[in-house]
Design a protein around this motif. Structure first.
Motif, PDB file in Angstrom:
ATOM      1  N   ASP A 121      -2.041   7.695   4.883  1.00  0.00           N
ATOM      2  CA  ASP A 121      -1.068   7.630   3.646  1.00  0.00           C
ATOM      3  C   ASP A 121       0.420   7.563   4.143  1.00  0.00           C
ATOM      4  OD1 ASP A 121      -3.409   7.783   2.155  1.00  0.00           O
ATOM      5  OD2 ASP A 121      -3.061   9.688   1.775  1.00  0.00           O
ATOM      6  N   LEU A 134      -1.977  14.067   0.664  1.00  0.00           N
ATOM      7  CA  LEU A 134      -1.514  12.780   1.434  1.00  0.00           C
ATOM      8  C   LEU A 134      -1.793  12.993   2.871  1.00  0.00           C
ATOM      9  CD1 LEU A 134       2.313  12.129   0.191  1.00  0.00           C
ATOM     10  CD2 LEU A 134       0.185  10.699  -0.198  1.00  0.00           C
ATOM     11  N   THR A 135      -2.494  11.981   3.363  1.00  0.00           N
ATOM     12  CA  THR A 135      -3.144  11.975   4.893  1.00  0.00           C
ATOM     13  C   THR A 135      -1.824  11.521   5.783  1.00  0.00           C
ATOM     14  OG1 THR A 135      -3.868   9.734   4.600  1.00  0.00           O
ATOM     15  CG2 THR A 135      -5.452  11.430   4.133  1.00  0.00           C
ATOM     16  N   ALA A 154       0.911  -1.151   0.149  1.00  0.00           N
ATOM     17  CA  ALA A 154      -0.099   0.074  -0.156  1.00  0.00           C
ATOM     18  C   ALA A 154       1.080   1.201   0.029  1.00  0.00           C
ATOM     19  CB  ALA A 154      -0.932   0.175   1.055  1.00  0.00           C
ATOM     20  N   GLY A 155       1.957   1.101   0.916  1.00  0.00           N
ATOM     21  CA  GLY A 155       2.699   2.273   0.740  1.00  0.00           C
ATOM     22  C   GLY A 155       3.503   2.612  -0.452  1.00  0.00           C
ATOM     23  N   LYS A 188       3.237  10.040  -5.358  1.00  0.00           N
ATOM     24  CA  LYS A 188       3.656  11.310  -4.661  1.00  0.00           C
ATOM     25  C   LYS A 188       4.959  11.579  -4.519  1.00  0.00           C
ATOM     26  CE  LYS A 188      -0.442  13.195  -4.123  1.00  0.00           C
ATOM     27  NZ  LYS A 188      -0.763  14.362  -4.565  1.00  0.00           N
ATOM     28  N   SER A 221       1.913   4.798   5.520  1.00  0.00           N
ATOM     29  CA  SER A 221       1.957   3.517   4.428  1.00  0.00           C
ATOM     30  C   SER A 221       3.192   3.645   3.790  1.00  0.00           C
ATOM     31  CB  SER A 221       0.814   3.096   3.866  1.00  0.00           C
ATOM     32  OG  SER A 221       0.474   4.240   2.942  1.00  0.00           O
ATOM     33  N   ILE A 222       3.669   5.078   3.411  1.00  0.00           N
ATOM     34  CA  ILE A 222       4.610   4.918   2.688  1.00  0.00           C
ATOM     35  C   ILE A 222       6.065   4.703   3.736  1.00  0.00           C
ATOM     36  CG2 ILE A 222       6.209   6.982   1.853  1.00  0.00           C
ATOM     37  CD1 ILE A 222       3.549   8.347   0.751  1.00  0.00           C
ATOM     38  N   THR A 281       2.414   2.172  -3.369  1.00  0.00           N
ATOM     39  CA  THR A 281       1.474   2.647  -4.329  1.00  0.00           C
ATOM     40  C   THR A 281       1.462   4.087  -4.058  1.00  0.00           C
ATOM     41  OG1 THR A 281       0.089   0.733  -4.418  1.00  0.00           O
ATOM     42  CG2 THR A 281      -1.203   2.706  -5.000  1.00  0.00           C
ATOM     43  N   ALA A 282       1.188   4.696  -2.704  1.00  0.00           N
ATOM     44  CA  ALA A 282       1.230   6.274  -2.480  1.00  0.00           C
ATOM     45  C   ALA A 282       2.494   6.713  -2.852  1.00  0.00           C
ATOM     46  CB  ALA A 282       0.837   6.148  -0.893  1.00  0.00           C
TER      47      ALA A 282
END
Length: 104
Positions: free
Chosen positions: A86, A82-83, A16-17, A24, A89-90, A19-20
């Motif tokens: 988010d 980005l929250t 998931a990280g 970004k 997860s990054i 993907t973010a």
């Protein structure tokens, strides 16, 4: 800028990280955080190990930006869209890559 070994399989959190990160961060920090000459530093580097740059430093960098202090790439502007979740997860993704490359 640096060679990054990518694990053959990422954990779900790291996936998931990634993907973010790809959406970004990769534009400046490069695919898998290896950095880009003249653009942004590698995140898969001892300077960014957890004991020197804790997770909150990544949160703050995204939210308010950061002044250049380790590298001569210039300042990093805040990143919109980005929250905290988010960014968390990054961070999981970055930390997993760091461990795969001997950075603990």
């Amino acid at each position: 800028m640096v060679a990054v070994s990518v694990p053959s399989k990422l954990t779900p959190g790291a996936s998931a990280g990634k993907t973010a990160f790809d959406l970004k961060c990769a534009v400046c920090h490069g695919k898998n955080g290896e950095g880009q000459n003249g653009v942004a530093p590698p995140l898969i580097h001892k300077i960014y190990e957890p004991s020197h740059h804790g997770d909150e430093s990544f949160q703050r960098a995204v939210k308010i930006g950061v002044r250049s202090h380790h590298w001569k790439f210039g300042d990093m502007a805040p990143i919109e869209g980005l929250t905290r979740a988010d960014v968390s997860s990054i961070i999981v993704y970055i930390r997993e890559l760091q461990r795969a490359n001997g950075i603990n």
